[in-house]
Design a protein around this motif. Sequence first.
Motif, PDB file in Angstrom:
ATOM      1  N   ILE A  56       4.173  -8.508   4.603  1.00  0.00           N
ATOM      2  CA  ILE A  56       3.545  -7.186   4.654  1.00  0.00           C
ATOM      3  C   ILE A  56       3.668  -6.625   6.072  1.00  0.00           C
ATOM      4  O   ILE A  56       3.462  -7.344   7.056  1.00  0.00           O
ATOM      5  CB  ILE A  56       2.068  -7.279   4.230  1.00  0.00           C
ATOM      6  CG1 ILE A  56       1.944  -7.862   2.816  1.00  0.00           C
ATOM      7  CG2 ILE A  56       1.393  -5.914   4.313  1.00  0.00           C
ATOM      8  CD1 ILE A  56       2.642  -7.052   1.747  1.00  0.00           C
ATOM      9  N   ALA A  61       4.945   0.986  -2.986  1.00  0.00           N
ATOM     10  CA  ALA A  61       4.745  -0.377  -2.476  1.00  0.00           C
ATOM     11  C   ALA A  61       5.894  -0.829  -1.577  1.00  0.00           C
ATOM     12  O   ALA A  61       5.690  -1.630  -0.653  1.00  0.00           O
ATOM     13  CB  ALA A  61       4.570  -1.343  -3.631  1.00  0.00           C
ATOM     14  N   TYR A  83       5.562  -1.075   2.194  1.00  0.00           N
ATOM     15  CA  TYR A  83       4.564  -1.967   2.784  1.00  0.00           C
ATOM     16  C   TYR A  83       5.079  -3.368   3.090  1.00  0.00           C
ATOM     17  O   TYR A  83       4.320  -4.238   3.482  1.00  0.00           O
ATOM     18  CB  TYR A  83       3.331  -2.033   1.884  1.00  0.00           C
ATOM     19  CG  TYR A  83       2.536  -0.754   1.913  1.00  0.00           C
ATOM     20  CD1 TYR A  83       1.430  -0.623   2.748  1.00  0.00           C
ATOM     21  CD2 TYR A  83       2.912   0.343   1.147  1.00  0.00           C
ATOM     22  CE1 TYR A  83       0.711   0.570   2.796  1.00  0.00           C
ATOM     23  CE2 TYR A  83       2.202   1.538   1.189  1.00  0.00           C
ATOM     24  CZ  TYR A  83       1.106   1.642   2.015  1.00  0.00           C
ATOM     25  OH  TYR A  83       0.397   2.827   2.072  1.00  0.00           O
ATOM     26  N   TYR A  84       6.370  -3.612   2.907  1.00  0.00           N
ATOM     27  CA  TYR A  84       6.942  -4.896   3.306  1.00  0.00           C
ATOM     28  C   TYR A  84       8.281  -4.657   3.982  1.00  0.00           C
ATOM     29  O   TYR A  84       8.992  -3.704   3.665  1.00  0.00           O
ATOM     30  CB  TYR A  84       7.070  -5.851   2.118  1.00  0.00           C
ATOM     31  CG  TYR A  84       7.815  -5.310   0.923  1.00  0.00           C
ATOM     32  CD1 TYR A  84       9.198  -5.431   0.807  1.00  0.00           C
ATOM     33  CD2 TYR A  84       7.134  -4.687  -0.116  1.00  0.00           C
ATOM     34  CE1 TYR A  84       9.888  -4.944  -0.298  1.00  0.00           C
ATOM     35  CE2 TYR A  84       7.805  -4.183  -1.227  1.00  0.00           C
ATOM     36  CZ  TYR A  84       9.177  -4.328  -1.314  1.00  0.00           C
ATOM     37  OH  TYR A  84       9.854  -3.838  -2.406  1.00  0.00           O
ATOM     38  N   ILE A 133       2.218  -6.118  -5.406  1.00  0.00           N
ATOM     39  CA  ILE A 133       1.557  -5.527  -4.241  1.00  0.00           C
ATOM     40  C   ILE A 133       0.536  -4.483  -4.679  1.00  0.00           C
ATOM     41  O   ILE A 133      -0.583  -4.421  -4.146  1.00  0.00           O
ATOM     42  CB  ILE A 133       2.611  -4.937  -3.287  1.00  0.00           C
ATOM     43  CG1 ILE A 133       3.350  -6.079  -2.583  1.00  0.00           C
ATOM     44  CG2 ILE A 133       1.978  -3.984  -2.268  1.00  0.00           C
ATOM     45  CD1 ILE A 133       4.491  -5.637  -1.708  1.00  0.00           C
ATOM     46  N   SER A 145      -3.459  -5.204  -3.928  1.00  0.00           N
ATOM     47  CA  SER A 145      -4.117  -4.252  -3.021  1.00  0.00           C
ATOM     48  C   SER A 145      -5.284  -3.519  -3.671  1.00  0.00           C
ATOM     49  O   SER A 145      -6.033  -2.815  -2.985  1.00  0.00           O
ATOM     50  CB  SER A 145      -3.096  -3.252  -2.468  1.00  0.00           C
ATOM     51  OG  SER A 145      -2.647  -2.355  -3.473  1.00  0.00           O
ATOM     52  N   LEU A 160      -4.477  -5.042   2.352  1.00  0.00           N
ATOM     53  CA  LEU A 160      -3.334  -5.731   2.934  1.00  0.00           C
ATOM     54  C   LEU A 160      -3.189  -5.331   4.397  1.00  0.00           C
ATOM     55  O   LEU A 160      -3.362  -4.162   4.753  1.00  0.00           O
ATOM     56  CB  LEU A 160      -2.060  -5.372   2.165  1.00  0.00           C
ATOM     57  CG  LEU A 160      -2.045  -5.796   0.689  1.00  0.00           C
ATOM     58  CD1 LEU A 160      -0.729  -5.390   0.036  1.00  0.00           C
ATOM     59  CD2 LEU A 160      -2.263  -7.290   0.552  1.00  0.00           C
TER      60      LEU A 160
END
Length: 205
Positions: free
Chosen positions: A63, A75, A78-79, A158, A162, A167
């Motif tokens: 993350i 999503a 977010y990574y 995710i 979340s 996160l």
Amino acid sequence: MKIFAIGMNYIQHNKELDGTLYKPERPVIFTKADSSLLKDKKPFFLPDDLGRIDYETELVVRICRLGKSIPARFAHRYYDAVTVGIDFTARDLQKQLRQAGQPWDLCKGFDGAAAIGEWVSVDKFRDIQAIHFHLDINGATAQEGCTSDMLFKVDEIIAYVSRYFTLKTGDILYTGTPVGVGPVHINDHLTGYIEDRKVMEFNVK
């Protein structure tokens, strides 16, 4: 840092454990203690009081920003990196806990139970849901999988996690193991690969 993990996310692994093909109604989420993280080629010390310890090779996602109640369509923001990890599992203890309807913390979160490799930017891959990965033990492939076979995709996971947890940058997510888990033994040499790139290597002691 929080360590999240997904259980029962590959249908053939579910059959391997329970003798039947099935998909859970929703992602099966559990967490690991931060002291379970094993990295930088440090050895895994096989516990002598937990019975059989199985390897479960998984794609792990890092993350990269703060997020809460993230829609699945966003999503991917977010990574930023992935690697291979091993969700070590005290299998005999897990069976006891499952039969009793109890949490998996003891069989999944003990010291060293979250081995992790070197991070690779997601920009290196065309599609996070088309990544092949595998584990070699003593030079022979012991387990392999592809993220296209996940029952719940990374972005779905995710979004789901979340809803319950905020996160944060540096949190990591183990996304589930494919079929082919098995025990490790003292003096085993483990190497993990994303596609053809070796990202993880360590010994069992």
